[in-house]
Design an enzyme around this catalytic site. Structure first.
Site, PDB file in Angstrom:
ATOM      1  CD  GLU A 190      -1.675   2.406   1.857  1.00 47.05           C
ATOM      2  OE1 GLU A 190      -2.468   3.339   1.755  1.00 47.05           O
ATOM      3  OE2 GLU A 190      -0.592   2.514   2.475  1.00 47.05           O
ATOM      4  CD  GLU A 191       2.155   3.013   4.143  1.00 46.40           C
ATOM      5  OE1 GLU A 191       2.105   4.090   3.528  1.00 46.40           O
ATOM      6  OE2 GLU A 191       1.552   2.818   5.212  1.00 46.40           O
TER       7      GLU A 191
END
Lengths: 339, 345
Positions: free
Chosen positions: A200-201
């Protein structure tokens, strides 16, 4: 759920190196769900309910945390690093880290403050000037212990402090993972897909693939979001506040959220006396950004924990918010299965 | 005596400048087997007269400072956050996102606030210490019950091993100097020394060498050896400005120091094949030597410094071998400094 959060946060898993977190999650849910691990490393868990819902529902949280990656080994034995995910270099300097598969202890520091010019003292050390010192003197020695591409993680003990606050690294988004584990263990009324996603990051990558695979009608993203309820911020700049309940946003940098779900979340919260708030700034973003544009589009909501000092080694959430996020998510799902 | 264990006990003890009680207690405990220990009433120095004094011998002080840099509470906001000031020259570049211990009515956890990158408009400036807030997780009323202005705030990193002989913690400055002196006393057991020895574990070095000034006076010594840390080269620094970690104690040469003692230390290091480095300072030294040298009737003084990285941060690094070599060098000096040979300058 707090003990579960502690176990999850203390596992290391920067984006792209989520296996430790994934193995733990698999060990916890193997008897409660039909599980697929996709080529990216996402865990897709199908929980069979007592009934079949009208809508296919996906609940998602990400396993990865922000950290750093080793890009070079200097001849003096120090390591050069780059951030993985959005990190303020000021939150990293002067901290302890663990490096590589062996979890070698290192520290991030530099020239002593005494030897800096007045200008330099005011300037944070940027990532391109930052090094990790593991106590070794030459690069050859270090190459036996550390490889390029090794992950570098924050060292930050889990602790509870003040009036119901919890602090650790990686609360973003192990808190979401902890809520999903609890829901899976408790069992579901209707068939539900739970996805524990990767990367996600670094750009909502795991969720992109997982949403394609699951092809849901509705999606709920469980996240942590930026709270700035600190004395240096006032009014709208505080964005959201700890202790005022889970956050449901109308819009952030990646998503304009489904309006019906947004309204429904506040309606359900009101009916059940659960505190709930929205953000007072269009900032941040989460996997909803990828999920809501998957295939032909997915009606999506995010239920987030207000979190102070996000993307630093000291993420802070409030225990009541955590519990309320669980309850609100459950109630919201109940109202969506046959919507 | 185990170097890691002793250093660990000392580093883990709390002792911010002006509030050295806990580390002083630990220091007194570690010294008691060597002689009579007193804690001086006014500034809280720990002093030990080692063994039995011989009136015919001159007296030397072995000094290391007990205090460490930290913070002190100056204000409590209505919503329970703290404002602080520095005790000593803290490196303010390291502050954001640190977990701290607050020594209030009970020990509390706090976090130095930071703005997440998603919201931060300007991350190009390191904050001043008077710009930061400490998150106590308490409301204003409760914070005022548990915390008072003047309470100590500290970033606490216990001693841990890195690779080789390297270790990291807070307060290695100057608990490693204290450890070297304790090791030297151990090495001197049963040996005859040229001097009577007074150990001075001094308070308030980081805020202006105040313990050393008063302790130096009380000791009635004529000579002093000040053991502190000095700068070890970190990545990107030049050899000219720093010592090298692992290459032994740094013998100080400076106009404010006794050149004879510096020369003698160098000679003794060479004779005994103890690794050493030379540290040249062009006036005063920025250590307790400045205050001790002019305490009482004045004292011939030398600095012996242990190379340290990341000074005044919670991630200081020292090499245990350097501490041990410092101890050996001091012990040899105390036994052999009257050997009469000329230094090879």
């Amino acid at each position: 759920m707090i003990n579960e959060l502690e176990r999850l946060c203390l596992l290391d898993g920067i984006s792209g190196s989520e296996s430790e977190v994934r193995e733990y999650i698999l060990s916890q849910i193997k008897d409660n769900a039909e599980i697929t691990v996709d080529p990216l490393g996402n865990v897709i868990a199908f929980c069979k309910g007592r009934k079949k819902p009208k809508n296919k529902i996906m609940v998602s949280a990400h396993m990865d945390e922000v950290g750093m990656i080793v890009t070079y080994i200097n001849s003096d034995g120090t390591l050069k690093i780059s951030p993985v995910g959005g990190i303020d270099p000021r939150a990293v300097f002067g901290k302890r880290v663990r490096v590589g598969k062996q979890g070698i202890l290192g520290v991030i520091g530099g020239k002593a403050v005494h030897n800096l010019s007045a200008d330099e003292r005011k300037k944070p050390v940027s990532f391109d000037k930052m090094t990790v010192d593991i106590g070794a003197d030459n690069g050859e020695e270090v190459k036996k212990l550390v490889s390029l591409g090794d992950s570098v993680r924050f060292v930050s003990p889990f602790c509870r402090y003040g009036n119901g606050f919890v602090k650790c690294k990686a609360i973003d988004d192990r808190a979401g993972c902890a809520i999903m584990l609890r829901m899976i263990r408790a069992g579901v009324e209707y068939d539900t897909y739970f996805t524990f996603v990767v990367q996600e990051e670094i750009g909502l990558r795991g969720a992109t693939a997982a949403a394609y695979t699951v092809a849901p009608d509705y999606a709920f993203v469980l996240e942590s979001t930026t709270a700035a309820d600190i004395p240096s911020a006032s009014g709208a700049d505080r964005v959201c506040e700890l202790g005022k309940g889970p956050v449901v946003s109308f819009m952030d940098r990646h998503t304009v959220y489904d309006n019906e779900l947004y309204e429904l979340a506040f309606c359900v919260a009101r009916e059940n006396n659960i505190p709930c708030q929205t953000k007072t700034k269009i900032a941040g973003g989460n996997d909803a950004g990828a999920i809501h544009v998957s295939r032909g589009g997915v009606k999506t909501a995010a239920i987030s924990l207000p979190c102070r000092y996000l993307h630093s080694p000291c993420c802070v959430i409030n225990e009541n918010d955590f519990e309320n996020a669980y309850t609100l998510t459950k109630l919201l799902l109940d109202r969506t299965y046959n919507k | 005596m185990n170097t890691f264990d002793t250093l660990s006990q000392l580093c883990n003890a709390v002792g911010v400048s002006g509030a050295e009680n806990a580390v002083a207690q630990k220091a007194a405990e570690l010294l008691q087997s060597y002689g009579e220990v007193v804690v001086t009433p006014a500034l809280g120095n720990v002093m030990c007269r080692v063994g039995v004094f011989d009136d015919k011998k001159p007296t030397v002080i072995l000094d290391a400072h007990m205090d460490e840099i930290g913070m002190i509470v100056t204000y409590i906001t209505d919503d329970g956050f703290l404002k602080v000031s520095g005790c000593g020259g803290i490196d303010s570049r390291i502050l954001l996102g640190q977990q701290v211990a607050i020594y209030g009515k009970e020990k509390l956890i706090g976090i130095v606030t930071s703005t997440p990158p998603h919201l931060e408009k300007d991350s190009t400036a390191a904050p001043d210490i008077d710009e930061i807030y400490i998150d106590t997780g308490l409301d204003g009323e409760r914070a005022n019950e548990l915390i008072s202005l003047g309470d100590i705030v500290l970033i606490e990193n216990d001693l841990e091993r890195l690779q080789g002989g390297r270790v990291t913690a807070k307060a290695i400055d100057d608990r490693s100097g204290m450890t070297a002196i304790l090791l030297a006393l151990d090495l001197l057991k049963g040996r005859d020394t040229f001097y009577n020895i007074v150990v001075l574990f001094s308070s308030q070095e980081e805020i202006g060498e105040r313990g050393a000034a008063t302790g130096g006076f009380l000791s009635k010594a004529s000579t002093a050896i000040v053991v502190d840390v000095s700068f070890a080269k970190t990545h990107g620094e030049s050899d000219e400005n720093c010592g090298i970690m692992g290459k032994g104690p740094m013998i100080g040469f400076a106009p404010s120091l006794s050149g004879e003692m510096s020369d003698k230390f160098k000679l003794i290091a060479e004779k005994n094949r103890i690794p050493y480095q030379i540290e040249v300072m062009n006036g005063r030294t920025g250590t307790n030597a400045d205050a001790i040298g002019i305490s009482g009737h004045g004292k011939a003084t030398v600095t012996i410094s242990i190379p340290e990285k990341h000074m005044h941060t919670p991630v200081e690094i020292v090499d245990l071998n350097d501490i041990e070599n410092t101890a050996v060098l001091i012990a040899e000096y105390l036994c052999n400094c009257d050997s009469g040979e000329e230094a090879s300058v």
